[in-house]
Scaffold this motif. Structure first.
Motif, PDB file in Angstrom:
ATOM      1  N   PHE A  98     -11.208  17.108 -22.958  1.00 48.79           N
ATOM      2  CA  PHE A  98     -12.363  16.408 -22.380  1.00 48.79           C
ATOM      3  C   PHE A  98     -12.009  16.056 -20.920  1.00 48.79           C
ATOM      4  CE2 PHE A  98     -11.898  15.491 -26.885  1.00 48.79           C
ATOM      5  CZ  PHE A  98     -13.103  15.949 -27.406  1.00 48.79           C
ATOM      6  N   ALA A  99     -11.524  17.073 -20.221  1.00 47.23           N
ATOM      7  CA  ALA A  99     -10.813  16.844 -18.948  1.00 47.23           C
ATOM      8  C   ALA A  99     -11.712  16.412 -17.799  1.00 47.23           C
ATOM      9  CB  ALA A  99     -10.056  18.110 -18.557  1.00 47.23           C
ATOM     10  N   TYR A 100     -13.024  16.712 -17.882  1.00 49.81           N
ATOM     11  CA  TYR A 100     -13.983  16.378 -16.825  1.00 49.81           C
ATOM     12  C   TYR A 100     -13.483  16.957 -15.499  1.00 49.81           C
ATOM     13  CZ  TYR A 100     -17.214  13.378 -14.116  1.00 49.81           C
ATOM     14  OH  TYR A 100     -18.163  12.892 -13.251  1.00 49.81           O
ATOM     15  N   VAL A 109      -9.105  21.167 -20.765  1.00 48.53           N
ATOM     16  CA  VAL A 109     -10.177  21.736 -21.594  1.00 48.53           C
ATOM     17  C   VAL A 109     -11.441  20.901 -21.429  1.00 48.53           C
ATOM     18  CG1 VAL A 109     -10.821  22.437 -23.934  1.00 48.53           C
ATOM     19  CG2 VAL A 109      -8.393  22.306 -23.306  1.00 48.53           C
ATOM     20  N   GLY A 112     -21.290  20.085 -29.183  1.00 46.04           N
ATOM     21  CA  GLY A 112     -20.313  21.087 -28.788  1.00 46.04           C
ATOM     22  C   GLY A 112     -20.870  22.481 -28.976  1.00 46.04           C
ATOM     23  N   ASP A 153     -14.157  25.311 -22.892  1.00 51.17           N
ATOM     24  CA  ASP A 153     -14.250  25.509 -24.340  1.00 51.17           C
ATOM     25  C   ASP A 153     -14.493  24.162 -25.022  1.00 51.17           C
ATOM     26  OD1 ASP A 153     -14.177  26.748 -26.800  1.00 51.17           O
ATOM     27  OD2 ASP A 153     -12.292  27.794 -26.407  1.00 51.17           O
ATOM     28  N   ASP A 154     -14.830  24.256 -26.291  1.00 58.67           N
ATOM     29  CA  ASP A 154     -15.021  23.067 -27.118  1.00 58.67           C
ATOM     30  C   ASP A 154     -13.644  22.635 -27.631  1.00 58.67           C
ATOM     31  OD1 ASP A 154     -15.543  21.305 -29.233  1.00 58.67           O
ATOM     32  OD2 ASP A 154     -17.458  22.270 -29.674  1.00 58.67           O
ATOM     33  N   THR A 155     -13.238  21.435 -27.286  1.00 59.60           N
ATOM     34  CA  THR A 155     -11.909  20.949 -27.704  1.00 59.60           C
ATOM     35  C   THR A 155     -11.741  21.055 -29.226  1.00 59.60           C
ATOM     36  OG1 THR A 155     -11.873  19.359 -25.899  1.00 59.60           O
ATOM     37  CG2 THR A 155     -10.418  18.888 -27.743  1.00 59.60           C
ATOM     38  N   ASP A 184      -9.718  11.797 -24.564  1.00 61.19           N
ATOM     39  CA  ASP A 184     -10.694  10.855 -23.992  1.00 61.19           C
ATOM     40  C   ASP A 184     -12.103  11.418 -24.196  1.00 61.19           C
ATOM     41  OD1 ASP A 184     -12.025   8.916 -22.514  1.00 61.19           O
ATOM     42  OD2 ASP A 184     -11.430   9.744 -20.568  1.00 61.19           O
ATOM     43  N   SER A 229     -21.573  13.916 -28.416  1.00 64.94           N
ATOM     44  CA  SER A 229     -21.816  15.149 -27.652  1.00 64.94           C
ATOM     45  C   SER A 229     -22.253  16.247 -28.603  1.00 64.94           C
ATOM     46  CB  SER A 229     -20.581  15.578 -26.859  1.00 64.94           C
ATOM     47  OG  SER A 229     -19.768  16.468 -27.587  1.00 64.94           O
ATOM     48  N   SER A 249      -8.686  14.694 -13.460  1.00 63.47           N
ATOM     49  CA  SER A 249      -7.859  13.746 -12.704  1.00 63.47           C
ATOM     50  C   SER A 249      -6.503  13.525 -13.387  1.00 63.47           C
ATOM     51  CB  SER A 249      -8.591  12.420 -12.503  1.00 63.47           C
ATOM     52  OG  SER A 249      -8.852  11.800 -13.738  1.00 63.47           O
ATOM     53  N   PHE A 250      -6.487  13.500 -14.733  1.00 68.64           N
ATOM     54  CA  PHE A 250      -5.192  13.332 -15.412  1.00 68.64           C
ATOM     55  C   PHE A 250      -4.299  14.555 -15.177  1.00 68.64           C
ATOM     56  CE2 PHE A 250      -7.444  10.177 -18.174  1.00 68.64           C
ATOM     57  CZ  PHE A 250      -6.578   9.115 -17.987  1.00 68.64           C
ATOM     58  N   LEU A 281     -16.018  21.379 -21.965  1.00 65.95           N
ATOM     59  CA  LEU A 281     -17.175  22.251 -22.218  1.00 65.95           C
ATOM     60  C   LEU A 281     -17.831  22.681 -20.904  1.00 65.95           C
ATOM     61  CD1 LEU A 281     -19.294  20.611 -25.073  1.00 65.95           C
ATOM     62  CD2 LEU A 281     -18.207  22.853 -25.116  1.00 65.95           C
ATOM     63  N   SER A 282     -17.708  21.840 -19.885  1.00 66.06           N
ATOM     64  CA  SER A 282     -18.453  22.074 -18.646  1.00 66.06           C
ATOM     65  C   SER A 282     -17.612  22.842 -17.619  1.00 66.06           C
ATOM     66  CB  SER A 282     -18.886  20.727 -18.053  1.00 66.06           C
ATOM     67  OG  SER A 282     -19.199  20.880 -16.689  1.00 66.06           O
ATOM     68  N   PRO A 289     -16.213  11.845 -25.255  1.00 64.35           N
ATOM     69  CA  PRO A 289     -17.423  11.019 -25.101  1.00 64.35           C
ATOM     70  C   PRO A 289     -17.785  10.395 -26.451  1.00 64.35           C
ATOM     71  CG  PRO A 289     -18.005  13.340 -25.221  1.00 64.35           C
ATOM     72  CD  PRO A 289     -16.508  13.276 -25.268  1.00 64.35           C
ATOM     73  N   PHE A 315     -13.239   8.232 -12.973  1.00 61.93           N
ATOM     74  CA  PHE A 315     -13.415   7.003 -13.750  1.00 61.93           C
ATOM     75  C   PHE A 315     -12.357   5.976 -13.328  1.00 61.93           C
ATOM     76  CE2 PHE A 315     -15.573  10.076 -16.476  1.00 61.93           C
ATOM     77  CZ  PHE A 315     -16.751   9.390 -16.724  1.00 61.93           C
TER      78      PHE A 315
HETATM   79  C1  LIG Z   1     -15.596  10.748 -20.842  1.00 63.22           C
HETATM   80  S1  LIG Z   1     -15.584  12.256 -19.971  1.00 63.22           S
HETATM   81  C2  LIG Z   1     -13.859  12.461 -19.846  1.00 63.22           C
HETATM   82  C3  LIG Z   1     -13.260  11.769 -18.639  1.00 63.22           C
HETATM   83  C4  LIG Z   1     -11.884  12.242 -18.234  1.00 63.22           C
HETATM   84  N1  LIG Z   1     -10.909  12.033 -19.282  1.00 63.22           N
HETATM   85  C5  LIG Z   1     -11.441  11.515 -16.967  1.00 63.22           C
HETATM   86  O1  LIG Z   1     -10.682  10.520 -17.057  1.00 63.22           O
HETATM   87  O2  LIG Z   1     -11.896  11.914 -15.885  1.00 63.22           O
HETATM   88  C6  LIG Z   1     -16.081  13.364 -21.234  1.00 63.22           C
HETATM   89  C7  LIG Z   1     -15.998  14.880 -20.917  1.00 63.22           C
HETATM   90  O3  LIG Z   1     -15.996  15.561 -22.179  1.00 63.22           O
HETATM   91  C8  LIG Z   1     -16.680  16.803 -22.028  1.00 63.22           C
HETATM   92  N2  LIG Z   1     -17.025  17.227 -23.394  1.00 63.22           N
HETATM   93  C9  LIG Z   1     -17.976  16.727 -24.222  1.00 63.22           C
HETATM   94  N3  LIG Z   1     -17.894  17.302 -25.435  1.00 63.22           N
HETATM   95  C10 LIG Z   1     -16.865  18.177 -25.380  1.00 63.22           C
HETATM   96  C11 LIG Z   1     -16.254  19.061 -26.325  1.00 63.22           C
HETATM   97  N4  LIG Z   1     -16.698  19.135 -27.573  1.00 63.22           N
HETATM   98  N5  LIG Z   1     -15.183  19.792 -25.929  1.00 63.22           N
HETATM   99  C12 LIG Z   1     -14.720  19.728 -24.658  1.00 63.22           C
HETATM  100  N6  LIG Z   1     -15.257  18.904 -23.726  1.00 63.22           N
HETATM  101  C13 LIG Z   1     -16.304  18.145 -24.075  1.00 63.22           C
HETATM  102  C14 LIG Z   1     -17.810  16.500 -21.088  1.00 63.22           C
HETATM  103  O4  LIG Z   1     -18.233  17.691 -20.447  1.00 63.22           O
HETATM  104  C15 LIG Z   1     -17.150  15.480 -20.125  1.00 63.22           C
HETATM  105  O5  LIG Z   1     -16.628  16.148 -19.001  1.00 63.22           O
END
Ligand SMILES: C[S@@+](CC[C@H](N)C(=O)[O-])C[C@H]1O[C@@H](n2cnc3c(N)ncnc32)[C@H](O)[C@@H]1O
Length: 264
Positions: free
Chosen positions: A103-105, A123, A181, A152-154, A174, A179, A108-109, A125-126, A176, A81
């Motif tokens: 919500f680490a995706y 952390v 979970g 895991d689910d944050t 950060d 979502s 990158s952080f 989900l994916s 979404p 992003f």
């Molecule tokens: C907006 S992106 C985060 C972008 C990231 N911070 C970055 O800068 O690259 C949202 C991420 O949240 C994850 N996600 C959605 N719901 C979640 C949950 N309940 N627990 C953990 N991760 C979740 C998605 O799989 C997605 O990778």
């Protein structure tokens, strides 16, 4: 990559890019376009607009000397992003020791924190996104020692962390906008961000920096600060809320709204 909400905007952006390209003498080898729908289920992968269609859809880019893998065939988001560029630079400059990246995706952080010497917990989900995070670590010569990748689910994990062992001096929140979970639980940022920040404050060390970020248009940085002040007070903590200039390519109202909460 050009993100657009309709064909008129797309045309305008392409014309603008061509003009800028002619003036600057730099031409992109490939241009991808991506439609930004209102509903998540309407999201599609980016489309190649111009350039060599036989080239691979994966590539590696460099931002401030840090390498990240992109994949234009992986779905709606390609892996990095760009509106978080300044925040990644801040994380690196803060030289944190223990980082929680929720919500680490593609992590990158976590990568920039690890390059600055931190231990990290990422952390998401994916599992697939975390695997791409692991690849980003490897691309930068980082091993996984001192770094945890938790599929895991944050919202489940955060309250189970033992603040005496798992405590952090930098936390990224950060999420979404919407979502589902674990157990199909619905997350909606407008209702649930406050609870998330309160849970994060339980594992925040003194002088912890917490980044709040959201793409939800109902949350500008003023609304984020109002919410953060309520949480910080309810947890009997105090904090500062420094303001930073927005990047020129993402002026106010474009890209994510973010706020740094600097716990005292
Ligand atoms: C907006 S992106 C985060 C972008 C990231 N911070 C970055 O800068 O690259 C949202 C991420 O949240 C994850 N996600 C959605 N719901 C979640 C949950 N309940 N627990 C953990 N991760 C979740 C998605 O799989 C997605 O990778």
């Amino acid at each position: 990559m050009i993100s657009h909400k309709n064909d008129v905007a797309l045309k305008e952006l392409i014309v603008g890019l061509e003009k800028w390209s002619a003036e600057s003498g730099w031409a992109p080898a490939r241009i991808f376009t991506r439609f930004l729908p209102f509903k998540n289920h309407e999201r599609i992968s980016p489309v190649l607009h111009s350039g060599d269609a036989t080239l691979p859809l994966t590539t590696v880019v460099t931002e401030a000397g840090v390498r990240y893998g992109l994949d234009f065939a992986a779905g709606y988001s390609h892996g990095l992003f760009l509106d978080q560029r300044a925040n990644r630079a801040k994380v690196r400059a803060m030289r944190p020791k223990r980082v929680l990246n929720t919500f680490a995706y593609t992590c990158s952080f976590s990568v920039v924190a690890a390059l600055a010497g931190a231990e990290t917990m990422s952390v998401d989900l994916s599992r697939k996104s975390l695997d791409r995070g692991r690849q980003n670590f490897a691309l930068n010569g980082l091993t996984e020692k001192g770094h945890r990748f938790m599929a895991d689910d944050t919202l489940d994990l955060l309250p189970t962390l033992d603040g005496r062992k798992d405590c952090f001096d930098l936390i990224i929140l950060d999420p979404p906008t919407f979502s589902r979970g674990n157990n199909g639980r619905r997350w909606q940022v407008e209702q649930d961000f406050e609870g998330l920040l309160c849970a994060a404050l339980e594992v925040a060390l003194p002088k912890c920096a917490i980044l709040l970020s959201t793409n939800c248009t109902k949350f500008d940085s003023v609304a984020l600060e109002r919410m953060a002040r309520v949480c910080v007070k309810s947890k009997r903590r105090t904090a500062d809320y420094p303001r930073f200039a927005t990047p020129v390519d993402f002026p106010d109202g474009y890209g994510a709204s973010t706020l740094w909460v600097m716990v005292r």
